[in-house]
Design a protein around this motif. Structure first.
Motif, PDB file in Angstrom:
ATOM      1  N   ALA A  68       0.823  -1.215   0.000  1.00 22.13           N
ATOM      2  CA  ALA A  68       0.000   0.000   0.000  1.00 22.13           C
ATOM      3  C   ALA A  68       0.853   1.259   0.000  1.00 22.13           C
ATOM      4  CB  ALA A  68      -0.933  -0.008   1.212  1.00 22.13           C
ATOM      5  N   GLN A  69       1.967   1.252   0.726  1.00 18.98           N
ATOM      6  CA  GLN A  69       2.814   2.439   0.778  1.00 18.98           C
ATOM      7  C   GLN A  69       3.647   2.613  -0.491  1.00 18.98           C
ATOM      8  OE1 GLN A  69       4.584   3.865   4.387  1.00 18.98           O
ATOM      9  NE2 GLN A  69       3.884   2.065   5.521  1.00 18.98           N
ATOM     10  N   LEU A  70       3.922   1.527  -1.175  1.00 23.47           N
ATOM     11  CA  LEU A  70       4.635   1.630  -2.449  1.00 23.47           C
ATOM     12  C   LEU A  70       3.705   2.047  -3.581  1.00 23.47           C
ATOM     13  CD1 LEU A  70       6.875  -1.572  -2.226  1.00 23.47           C
ATOM     14  CD2 LEU A  70       7.674   0.806  -2.134  1.00 23.47           C
ATOM     15  N   LEU A  71       2.425   1.684  -3.474  1.00 22.87           N
ATOM     16  CA  LEU A  71       1.458   1.989  -4.539  1.00 22.87           C
ATOM     17  C   LEU A  71       0.643   3.232  -4.222  1.00 22.87           C
ATOM     18  CD1 LEU A  71       0.275  -1.578  -5.603  1.00 22.87           C
ATOM     19  CD2 LEU A  71       2.108  -0.158  -6.534  1.00 22.87           C
ATOM     20  N   VAL A  72       1.280   4.223  -3.636  1.00 24.29           N
ATOM     21  CA  VAL A  72       0.672   5.541  -3.466  1.00 24.29           C
ATOM     22  C   VAL A  72       0.758   6.276  -4.798  1.00 24.29           C
ATOM     23  CG1 VAL A  72       0.906   7.786  -2.319  1.00 24.29           C
ATOM     24  CG2 VAL A  72       1.198   5.665  -1.016  1.00 24.29           C
ATOM     25  N   LYS A  73      -0.356   6.779  -5.279  1.00 17.21           N
ATOM     26  CA  LYS A  73      -0.397   7.344  -6.626  1.00 17.21           C
ATOM     27  C   LYS A  73       0.394   8.649  -6.745  1.00 17.21           C
ATOM     28  CE  LYS A  73      -4.837   5.136  -7.634  1.00 17.21           C
ATOM     29  NZ  LYS A  73      -4.301   4.052  -8.480  1.00 17.21           N
ATOM     30  N   ASP A  74       0.475   9.417  -5.677  1.00 12.21           N
ATOM     31  CA  ASP A  74       1.274  10.644  -5.680  1.00 12.21           C
ATOM     32  C   ASP A  74       2.743  10.259  -5.455  1.00 12.21           C
ATOM     33  OD1 ASP A  74       2.550  13.039  -5.306  1.00 12.21           O
ATOM     34  OD2 ASP A  74       1.145  13.798  -3.796  1.00 12.21           O
ATOM     35  N   PRO A  75       3.606  10.434  -6.452  1.00 17.17           N
ATOM     36  CA  PRO A  75       5.000  10.002  -6.300  1.00 17.17           C
ATOM     37  C   PRO A  75       5.731  10.707  -5.169  1.00 17.17           C
ATOM     38  CG  PRO A  75       4.738  11.349  -8.272  1.00 17.17           C
ATOM     39  CD  PRO A  75       3.357  11.041  -7.770  1.00 17.17           C
ATOM     40  N   ALA A  76       5.324  11.927  -4.826  1.00 11.88           N
ATOM     41  CA  ALA A  76       5.989  12.656  -3.740  1.00 11.88           C
ATOM     42  C   ALA A  76       5.701  12.037  -2.385  1.00 11.88           C
ATOM     43  CB  ALA A  76       5.554  14.119  -3.757  1.00 11.88           C
ATOM     44  N   LYS A  77       4.588  11.305  -2.262  1.00 12.80           N
ATOM     45  CA  LYS A  77       4.204  10.693  -0.991  1.00 12.80           C
ATOM     46  C   LYS A  77       4.493   9.192  -0.970  1.00 12.80           C
ATOM     47  CE  LYS A  77       0.496  14.067  -0.260  1.00 12.80           C
ATOM     48  NZ  LYS A  77      -0.964  14.256  -0.065  1.00 12.80           N
ATOM     49  N   ARG A  78       5.003   8.676  -2.039  1.00 11.41           N
ATOM     50  CA  ARG A  78       5.263   7.239  -2.156  1.00 11.41           C
ATOM     51  C   ARG A  78       6.479   6.838  -1.344  1.00 11.41           C
ATOM     52  NH1 ARG A  78       5.779   6.390  -8.020  1.00 11.41           N
ATOM     53  NH2 ARG A  78       3.567   6.946  -7.885  1.00 11.41           N
ATOM     54  N   MET A  79       6.396   5.705  -0.664  1.00 14.77           N
ATOM     55  CA  MET A  79       7.550   5.211   0.079  1.00 14.77           C
ATOM     56  C   MET A  79       8.736   5.040  -0.865  1.00 14.77           C
ATOM     57  SD  MET A  79       8.045   1.749   2.376  1.00 14.77           S
ATOM     58  CE  MET A  79       7.482   2.472   3.900  1.00 14.77           C
ATOM     59  N   GLY A  80       9.882   5.564  -0.465  1.00 20.26           N
ATOM     60  CA  GLY A  80      11.085   5.494  -1.282  1.00 20.26           C
ATOM     61  C   GLY A  80      11.334   6.714  -2.133  1.00 20.26           C
ATOM     62  N   SER A  81      10.345   7.625  -2.203  1.00 17.60           N
ATOM     63  CA  SER A  81      10.495   8.770  -3.108  1.00 17.60           C
ATOM     64  C   SER A  81      11.569   9.740  -2.656  1.00 17.60           C
ATOM     65  CB  SER A  81       9.161   9.508  -3.259  1.00 17.60           C
ATOM     66  OG  SER A  81       8.748  10.038  -2.006  1.00 17.60           O
ATOM     67  N   THR A  82      11.809   9.845  -1.338  1.00 12.97           N
ATOM     68  CA  THR A  82      12.833  10.770  -0.854  1.00 12.97           C
ATOM     69  C   THR A  82      14.005  10.055  -0.198  1.00 12.97           C
ATOM     70  OG1 THR A  82      11.609  11.048   1.225  1.00 12.97           O
ATOM     71  CG2 THR A  82      11.213  12.674  -0.513  1.00 12.97           C
ATOM     72  N   MET A  83      13.732   8.985   0.522  1.00  7.22           N
ATOM     73  CA  MET A  83      14.800   8.273   1.220  1.00  7.22           C
ATOM     74  C   MET A  83      15.183   6.972   0.531  1.00  7.22           C
ATOM     75  SD  MET A  83      15.592  10.231   3.718  1.00  7.22           S
ATOM     76  CE  MET A  83      16.499   9.216   4.853  1.00  7.22           C
TER      77      MET A  83
END
Length: 448
Positions: free
Chosen positions: A382-397
């Motif tokens: 669920a955290q990987l399949l967040v549609k907003d890429p800025a809020k997706r797990m892995g997008s910043t860290m």
């Protein structure tokens, strides 16, 4: 068969390797042109410890080079055994080095014209150039390259275990158990982490592109769609005090986004950079039981593309909508990848490609009622399949955040190569690829 396949078969036959060149390569009578190939092997292989240490194929390559007048490897040094698969721009053949019994390669022969026409975004790196940059246990070893006016041939590692798409179809219920998914996903995470550190967005993760080596560990393959911009580098940081306690709720360990710089002071080839290269992160209040240790974080945040590339069921929403995308698309595809390994299907597949794309953009993620999955697995997806890429797990860290998820609890990231794989392929013989797999007759077995 596509017309270029006939041309390729004819060109390969014209080399007259020997009389045992596979009958699986069909000769076309419509072409009588001669093709001149130039060959070379990688002079840089000695600097790649993962690729050269104890590898009998490198020993064979060195022997051929030492005996060759020009110090290279030519097509005449190979015996083409069988075609393993074909795609839009080329075919993959099983090739054996003459005089070195059992020294097998995957020979990927690509049509340069087709490759150029697909490269509409002007990617600065070809697959060959990307593979020459990479040296990692879970990525392909490039042994040699051969070129002609029309064709480019890459000799890479041969994986006798086939791909995870076929292997999944052989499992009970056509899905892997959670322990197997954890094993394969953890190795894919580490491979993507390294690729991102090198400033590359992979963009084509799917079970068909994750191959099983002879020892059961994976190899991420097919970098045709990868994006590497010469003017963009990965941004690296040394981040402290970010490790979440193992008892934290699944979604209750937000990690502050670092202040990434517009460019990096770390070169892609620098595997262990100096600490002075990194930006510091402001300290966060420690939680009880928190053992803060500096961690390395790298993401190619500057790499952006507007291209529509990938496999429909795996496309990220930002690719479908044309908003432009970066490295976060690889973490979306990781979510689809894990979902498919767990459930045997992808989450947004529609009646056709158009419906699939509409589902990716608009439909909420739903989990099948059966089989029942543990909460950590569903939370990670669920955290990987967040549609907003800025809020997706892995997008910043990047991979650092993903590694800390409870789904991967117990994984020894430093010793993945020592972990026992869930499946080790039996000893390979060329008879193993004589036909398609009876357990999934509509799916050809691909061993490259």
């Amino acid at each position: 068969m596509q017309p270029w396949l006939d041309d390729l078969a004819d060109d390969l036959k014209s080399m007259s390797f020997n009389s045992t060149t596979t009958a699986d390569i069909n000769r076309s009578t419509s072409s009588g042109s001669e093709t001149t190939w130039t060959a070379s092997s990688l002079a840089s292989h000695s600097t790649k410890p993962h690729a050269s240490s104890g590898d009998p194929c490198w020993d064979g390559i060195r022997r051929v080079r030492s005996e060759s007048p020009n110090g290279g490897v030519g097509l005449s040094d190979l015996r083409f055994v069988q075609r393993l698969g074909s795609g839009d721009i080329g075919s993959v053949y099983l090739a054996e080095l003459k005089g070195a019994t059992g020294c097998m390669f995957a020979a990927k022969v690509m049509d340069k014209k087709e490759l150029s026409s697909r490269n509409k975004e002007g990617r600065a790196r070809t697959e060959r150039e990307i593979l020459e940059m990479l040296d990692h246990p879970f990525l392909p070893t490039l042994y040699a390259t051969l070129e002609s006016a029309r064709w480019s041939c890459l000799l890479t590692e041969f994986c006798p275990g086939g791909d995870l798409h076929v292997l999944r179809q052989r499992q009970p219920g056509k899905r892997f158990d959670e322990a197997a998914v954890r094993f394969y996903a953890s190795e894919v995470v580490v491979a993507l982490e390294y690729v991102h550190m090198m400033g590359i967005v992979y963009r084509d993760l799917k079970p068909e592109n994750v191959l099983v080596r002879s020892d059961g560990h994976i190899m991420l393959t097919d970098f045709d769609l990868s994006l590497k911009c010469d003017n963009s580098t990965s941004t690296a940081q040394l981040v402290s005090d970010q490790n979440p306690p193992n008892t934290a709720p699944f979604s209750d360990y937000p990690i502050e986004a670092p202040q990434f710089a517009s460019s990096s002071c770390i070169l892609p080839s620098c595997i262990v950079p100096a600490v002075s290269c990194f930006h510091s992160k402001r300290k966060r209040k420690k939680k009880p039981g928190h053992r803060g240790a500096p961690e390395f974080v790298a993401e190619p945040v500057d790499v952006r593309s507007m291209s529509f590339v990938g496999t429909h069921e795996y496309l990220a929403p930002e690719i479908v909508s044309g908003e432009g995308h970066g490295s976060a698309v690889d973490w979306w595809t990781l979510g689809i990848f894990i979902f498919e390994l767990l459930y045997g299907v992808t989450p947004f597949k529609g009646m056709d490609n158009e419906f699939t794309l509409a589902n990716i953009v608009a439909r909420a993620l739903e989990f099948p009622k059966e089989p029942s999955m543990a909460a950590p697995a569903k939370d990670l997806v669920a955290q990987l399949l967040v549609k907003d890429p800025a809020k997706r797990m892995g997008s910043t860290m990047g991979a650092t955040a993903i590694k800390h998820h409870p789904f991967f609890q117990g994984v020894n990231w430093a010793l993945l190569r020592c972990t026992k794989p869930p499946f080790i392929p039996p000893p390979f013989t060329t008879q193993d690829i004589a036909g398609s797999d009876e357990s999934c007759p509509e799916t050809p077995v691909e061993y490259y």
